[in-house]
Design a protein around this motif. Structure first.
Motif, PDB file in Angstrom:
ATOM      1  N   ALA A  96      52.772  38.472  27.672  1.00 33.13           N
ATOM      2  CA  ALA A  96      52.446  39.827  28.148  1.00 33.13           C
ATOM      3  C   ALA A  96      51.214  39.902  29.038  1.00 33.13           C
ATOM      4  O   ALA A  96      50.684  40.994  29.258  1.00 33.13           O
ATOM      5  CB  ALA A  96      52.284  40.787  26.974  1.00 33.13           C
ATOM      6  N   LYS A  97      50.765  38.799  29.599  1.00 29.07           N
ATOM      7  CA  LYS A  97      49.616  38.844  30.508  1.00 29.07           C
ATOM      8  C   LYS A  97      49.925  39.692  31.741  1.00 29.07           C
ATOM      9  O   LYS A  97      49.184  40.605  32.097  1.00 29.07           O
ATOM     10  CB  LYS A  97      49.225  37.417  30.935  1.00 29.07           C
ATOM     11  CG  LYS A  97      48.871  36.480  29.810  1.00 29.07           C
ATOM     12  CD  LYS A  97      48.362  35.150  30.318  1.00 29.07           C
ATOM     13  CE  LYS A  97      49.377  34.418  31.179  1.00 29.07           C
ATOM     14  NZ  LYS A  97      50.575  33.996  30.408  1.00 29.07           N
ATOM     15  N   SER A  98      51.043  39.370  32.389  1.00 24.87           N
ATOM     16  CA  SER A  98      51.401  40.079  33.618  1.00 24.87           C
ATOM     17  C   SER A  98      51.797  41.525  33.342  1.00 24.87           C
ATOM     18  O   SER A  98      51.583  42.400  34.183  1.00 24.87           O
ATOM     19  CB  SER A  98      52.550  39.347  34.324  1.00 24.87           C
ATOM     20  OG  SER A  98      52.149  38.051  34.735  1.00 24.87           O
ATOM     21  N   VAL A  99      52.374  41.786  32.171  1.00 23.39           N
ATOM     22  CA  VAL A  99      52.766  43.158  31.825  1.00 23.39           C
ATOM     23  C   VAL A  99      51.533  44.040  31.747  1.00 23.39           C
ATOM     24  O   VAL A  99      51.515  45.166  32.268  1.00 23.39           O
ATOM     25  CB  VAL A  99      53.541  43.179  30.486  1.00 23.39           C
ATOM     26  CG1 VAL A  99      53.881  44.614  30.093  1.00 23.39           C
ATOM     27  CG2 VAL A  99      54.812  42.354  30.588  1.00 23.39           C
ATOM     28  N   LEU A 100      50.476  43.548  31.114  1.00 23.85           N
ATOM     29  CA  LEU A 100      49.226  44.308  31.018  1.00 23.85           C
ATOM     30  C   LEU A 100      48.608  44.530  32.393  1.00 23.85           C
ATOM     31  O   LEU A 100      48.140  45.627  32.716  1.00 23.85           O
ATOM     32  CB  LEU A 100      48.241  43.572  30.107  1.00 23.85           C
ATOM     33  CG  LEU A 100      48.536  43.608  28.605  1.00 23.85           C
ATOM     34  CD1 LEU A 100      47.692  42.569  27.868  1.00 23.85           C
ATOM     35  CD2 LEU A 100      48.274  44.993  28.029  1.00 23.85           C
ATOM     36  N   ALA A 101      48.602  43.462  33.197  1.00 25.93           N
ATOM     37  CA  ALA A 101      47.995  43.570  34.527  1.00 25.93           C
ATOM     38  C   ALA A 101      48.792  44.504  35.434  1.00 25.93           C
ATOM     39  O   ALA A 101      48.214  45.256  36.223  1.00 25.93           O
ATOM     40  CB  ALA A 101      47.884  42.183  35.160  1.00 25.93           C
ATOM     41  N   ARG A 102      50.119  44.472  35.329  1.00 21.48           N
ATOM     42  CA  ARG A 102      50.940  45.363  36.156  1.00 21.48           C
ATOM     43  C   ARG A 102      50.768  46.826  35.749  1.00 21.48           C
ATOM     44  O   ARG A 102      50.808  47.728  36.596  1.00 21.48           O
ATOM     45  CB  ARG A 102      52.409  44.949  36.083  1.00 21.48           C
ATOM     46  CG  ARG A 102      52.766  43.748  36.940  1.00 21.48           C
ATOM     47  CD  ARG A 102      54.262  43.647  37.137  1.00 21.48           C
ATOM     48  NE  ARG A 102      54.953  43.382  35.884  1.00 21.48           N
ATOM     49  CZ  ARG A 102      55.254  42.166  35.439  1.00 21.48           C
ATOM     50  NH1 ARG A 102      54.896  41.100  36.154  1.00 21.48           N
ATOM     51  NH2 ARG A 102      55.897  42.001  34.300  1.00 21.48           N
ATOM     52  N   PHE A 103      50.585  47.068  34.458  1.00 24.62           N
ATOM     53  CA  PHE A 103      50.322  48.446  34.026  1.00 24.62           C
ATOM     54  C   PHE A 103      48.991  48.921  34.599  1.00 24.62           C
ATOM     55  O   PHE A 103      48.871  50.063  35.058  1.00 24.62           O
ATOM     56  CB  PHE A 103      50.297  48.529  32.501  1.00 24.62           C
ATOM     57  CG  PHE A 103      50.257  49.934  31.965  1.00 24.62           C
ATOM     58  CD1 PHE A 103      51.432  50.613  31.685  1.00 24.62           C
ATOM     59  CD2 PHE A 103      49.054  50.594  31.761  1.00 24.62           C
ATOM     60  CE1 PHE A 103      51.410  51.920  31.212  1.00 24.62           C
ATOM     61  CE2 PHE A 103      49.016  51.892  31.292  1.00 24.62           C
ATOM     62  CZ  PHE A 103      50.199  52.562  31.011  1.00 24.62           C
ATOM     63  N   LEU A 104      47.999  48.053  34.580  1.00 21.41           N
ATOM     64  CA  LEU A 104      46.700  48.383  35.184  1.00 21.41           C
ATOM     65  C   LEU A 104      46.865  48.667  36.668  1.00 21.41           C
ATOM     66  O   LEU A 104      46.230  49.577  37.224  1.00 21.41           O
ATOM     67  CB  LEU A 104      45.718  47.235  34.962  1.00 21.41           C
ATOM     68  CG  LEU A 104      44.311  47.392  35.537  1.00 21.41           C
ATOM     69  CD1 LEU A 104      43.567  48.517  34.824  1.00 21.41           C
ATOM     70  CD2 LEU A 104      43.529  46.090  35.427  1.00 21.41           C
ATOM     71  N   LEU A 105      47.728  47.907  37.323  1.00 19.61           N
ATOM     72  CA  LEU A 105      48.009  48.100  38.749  1.00 19.61           C
ATOM     73  C   LEU A 105      48.566  49.491  39.015  1.00 19.61           C
ATOM     74  O   LEU A 105      48.253  50.119  40.034  1.00 19.61           O
ATOM     75  CB  LEU A 105      49.008  47.028  39.206  1.00 19.61           C
ATOM     76  CG  LEU A 105      49.222  46.824  40.707  1.00 19.61           C
ATOM     77  CD1 LEU A 105      48.022  46.122  41.320  1.00 19.61           C
ATOM     78  CD2 LEU A 105      50.479  46.001  40.957  1.00 19.61           C
ATOM     79  N   ASP A 106      49.379  49.996  38.087  1.00 23.52           N
ATOM     80  CA  ASP A 106      50.026  51.292  38.263  1.00 23.52           C
ATOM     81  C   ASP A 106      49.083  52.472  38.041  1.00 23.52           C
ATOM     82  O   ASP A 106      49.327  53.562  38.571  1.00 23.52           O
ATOM     83  CB  ASP A 106      51.222  51.426  37.312  1.00 23.52           C
ATOM     84  CG  ASP A 106      52.365  50.487  37.682  1.00 23.52           C
ATOM     85  OD1 ASP A 106      52.424  50.075  38.853  1.00 23.52           O
ATOM     86  OD2 ASP A 106      53.171  50.149  36.793  1.00 23.52           O
ATOM     87  N   VAL A 107      48.030  52.286  37.254  1.00 22.27           N
ATOM     88  CA  VAL A 107      47.140  53.418  36.942  1.00 22.27           C
ATOM     89  C   VAL A 107      45.847  53.379  37.748  1.00 22.27           C
ATOM     90  O   VAL A 107      44.995  54.245  37.579  1.00 22.27           O
ATOM     91  CB  VAL A 107      46.809  53.468  35.434  1.00 22.27           C
ATOM     92  CG1 VAL A 107      48.057  53.710  34.622  1.00 22.27           C
ATOM     93  CG2 VAL A 107      46.099  52.202  34.971  1.00 22.27           C
TER      94      VAL A 107
ATOM     95  N   GLY B 144      37.532  45.021  42.088  1.00 21.54           N
ATOM     96  CA  GLY B 144      37.379  43.926  41.156  1.00 21.54           C
ATOM     97  C   GLY B 144      38.670  43.118  41.116  1.00 21.54           C
ATOM     98  O   GLY B 144      39.672  43.499  41.729  1.00 21.54           O
ATOM     99  N   ILE B 145      38.646  42.002  40.419  1.00 18.31           N
ATOM    100  CA  ILE B 145      39.809  41.117  40.351  1.00 18.31           C
ATOM    101  C   ILE B 145      40.258  40.970  38.904  1.00 18.31           C
ATOM    102  O   ILE B 145      39.441  40.710  38.018  1.00 18.31           O
ATOM    103  CB  ILE B 145      39.495  39.736  40.949  1.00 18.31           C
ATOM    104  CG1 ILE B 145      39.235  39.848  42.453  1.00 18.31           C
ATOM    105  CG2 ILE B 145      40.635  38.753  40.685  1.00 18.31           C
ATOM    106  CD1 ILE B 145      38.862  38.530  43.113  1.00 18.31           C
ATOM    107  N   VAL B 146      41.535  41.145  38.674  1.00 18.84           N
ATOM    108  CA  VAL B 146      42.155  40.801  37.405  1.00 18.84           C
ATOM    109  C   VAL B 146      43.197  39.733  37.718  1.00 18.84           C
ATOM    110  O   VAL B 146      44.147  39.989  38.468  1.00 18.84           O
ATOM    111  CB  VAL B 146      42.814  42.016  36.727  1.00 18.84           C
ATOM    112  CG1 VAL B 146      43.588  41.583  35.490  1.00 18.84           C
ATOM    113  CG2 VAL B 146      41.753  43.038  36.334  1.00 18.84           C
ATOM    114  N   ALA B 147      42.994  38.539  37.185  1.00 12.00           N
ATOM    115  CA  ALA B 147      43.848  37.400  37.508  1.00 12.00           C
ATOM    116  C   ALA B 147      44.581  36.904  36.268  1.00 12.00           C
ATOM    117  O   ALA B 147      44.094  37.048  35.138  1.00 12.00           O
ATOM    118  CB  ALA B 147      43.016  36.266  38.116  1.00 12.00           C
ATOM    119  N   CYS B 148      45.753  36.339  36.495  1.00  7.24           N
ATOM    120  CA  CYS B 148      46.539  35.720  35.428  1.00  7.24           C
ATOM    121  C   CYS B 148      46.800  34.265  35.777  1.00  7.24           C
ATOM    122  O   CYS B 148      46.938  33.918  36.959  1.00  7.24           O
ATOM    123  CB  CYS B 148      47.867  36.444  35.234  1.00  7.24           C
ATOM    124  SG  CYS B 148      47.733  38.128  34.627  1.00  7.24           S
ATOM    125  N   ALA B 149      46.877  33.424  34.764  1.00  3.14           N
ATOM    126  CA  ALA B 149      47.130  32.004  34.996  1.00  3.14           C
ATOM    127  C   ALA B 149      47.857  31.401  33.805  1.00  3.14           C
ATOM    128  O   ALA B 149      47.601  31.778  32.653  1.00  3.14           O
ATOM    129  CB  ALA B 149      45.815  31.252  35.246  1.00  3.14           C
TER     130      ALA B 149
END
Length: 458
Positions: A190-201, A286-291
């Motif tokens: 769920a790393k990308s799921v959290l980041a994509r939700f942040l992207l939407d808000v 700011g940057i939110v990154a996933c790896a």
């Protein structure tokens, strides 16, 4: 409007007379050229179109150039569309024509300037929610933030606080205002799921994928201007993003590409130089990154220092993230059942939450627009004592360094804004330390630190 290199004299008068003319007087005006691009959310295809625009007079003043016509701004423009001949290197004109817009009106057209359009009822809802958070904690908001994700409460808290900080303001604020977060760990956690939700808000957020995006696309590039000749500096996603840059698959980026974003993460500037053209752009986001791990799964049996090797992320970049959250795919029958049920509810559109994305987007912008809370001397002394105590208790391989001080301040300020407080208080410090204690930082929770500190002082 003339764009050819050779000045073209008038050939006829409005009265009908033809022939040569004698120059009696001339009036000089400021002029500028800029390029606009279709907004991705309104574009009919993935290949967005570009258009050359020209302004003169007051529209070419420093106010418009430095405030309105900045890379990444959404603008509304009116003007007259004209056919423009393309000059050839030989001095003649090409048979191909370009379209150009002679602009006579321009204004910002961003959601971030529409605070006055919020209704009194919406503002009252926002204030009531802030009071709930002040009384009961940030947990009041966590169930509505990426509701499909089960658990990861402290990661959600960190991302919620991210939404409350104002944009970076290079040249005015010495320290950056936006945090940088790194989400690493096993795939399908769920790393990308959290980041994509942040992207939407987040308003003005952009996403790039490490493996498919070059450093040129992320930071910027110098390209040949075929329209007027010479070189122009094109900003990348890091400059164009206003609030957030979601960088997915950070581990797949080349070393050269990682080094280009390294300086921008701290200095708040992107410097681009090539040929005889150079540019310096502000980084407001700011940057939110996933790896993901190189081996496909995270090996927790190895020493923690091997995170650099397991995720192919150099230490200098790793140290520029305010917090690094580690996601592990642990087997837990009950938790796995809850995750599966959440996913099925999402598929059936029966996953309900108290606040939807539209509400949260407006709420976070409302919080962000609040006046910055004050950090008084009492908070400074307490947070400094806590930090020095954290350093003493940390292990030799811990990455608790001076950057943690800035990370704590950013989180604490965001926490105070979220509560609607004008002063940063101890409860904000506690929230920040507890979030960091559940990240890659090897630190105890705030209650333990405070108790030990009290015993030492006594």
């Amino acid at each position: 409007l003339q764009i050819e290199k050779k000045f073209r004299e008038p050939s006829r008068c409005s009265c009908g007379r033809r022939g040569g003319f004698k120059l009696i007087s001339k009036e000089m005006v400021d002029t500028a050229r800029f390029i606009v691009q279709d907004l991705h959310e309104f574009a009919e295809s993935s290949n967005t179109k570009r258009l050359n625009c020209f302004v003169n007079g007051d529209l070419a003043s420093s106010f418009f150039l430095n405030k309105i016509l900045q890379p990444g701004n959404d603008i509304l423009i009116n003007g007259v569309l004209k056919e423009i001949p393309v000059p050839l290197p030989s001095g003649g004109l090409s048979t191909r024509f370009e379209l150009g817009l002679e602009v006579n009106y321009v204004e910002l057209s961003e959601e971030s300037i529409e605070l006055d359009k919020l209704t009194d009822e919406e503002k009252e809802q926002f204030e009531n929610l802030s009071e709930r958070i002040d009384e009961k904690g940030i947990d009041e908001l966590c169930p509505s933030f990426a509701p499909v994700v089960k658990g990861h409460e402290f990661v959600k808290k960190a991302l919620i606080l991210y939404c409350c900080n104002k944009l970076n303001n290079p040249g005015v604020d010495e320290e950056r205002n936006k945090s940088n977060y790194l989400l690493i760990g096993d795939p399908s956690t769920a790393k990308s799921v959290l980041a994509r939700f942040l992207l939407d808000v987040c308003i003005g957020a952009k996403k790039v994928v490490g493996g498919s995006s070059s450093a040129v696309g992320i930071t910027g590039a110098v390209t040949k201007d075929e329209f007027l000749g010479g070189w122009i500096v094109n900003p990348g996603a890091l400059v164009l993003a206003k609030d957030l840059l979601f960088l997915e698959e950070l581990n797949t980026m080349e070393i050269e590409e990682k080094s280009k974003i390294q300086d921008a993460m701290e200095s708040q500037y992107v410097d681009i130089t090539k040929a005889n053209a150079s540019g310096r752009f502000k980084v407001r986001c700011g940057i939110v990154a996933c790896a993901n791990p190189i081996k496909g799964h995270f090996d927790s049996s190895e020493d923690k220092k091997s995170i650099v090797q397991q995720f192919n992320i150099p230490s200098p970049i790793l140290s520029r993230f305010d917090a690094v959250f580690l996601f592990k795919d642990n087997k837990d029958e009950e938790n796995d059942f809850q995750i599966s049920m959440n996913m099925k509810k999402r598929r059936n559109k029966s996953l309900n939450s108290e606040f939807d994305k539209t509400f949260l987007k407006k709420f976070f912008y409302y919080i962000k627009s609040r006046k910055e809370p004050i950090i008084n001397s009492e908070f400074e002394i307490l947070s400094s004592r806590i930090y020095s105590f954290m350093r003493r208790l940390s292990f030799n391989d811990s990455n608790v360094n001076a950057r943690v001080v800035e990370a704590i301040d950013r989180m604490s300020i965001a926490s105070a804004k979220l509560r609607g407080s004008e002063v940063v208080e101890e409860k904000d410090l506690e929230r920040s330390i507890d979030i960091l204690s559940h990240s890659y930082f090897v630190t105890p929770e705030y209650s333990y630190l405070k108790e030990k500190l009290k015993l030492e002082i006594s």
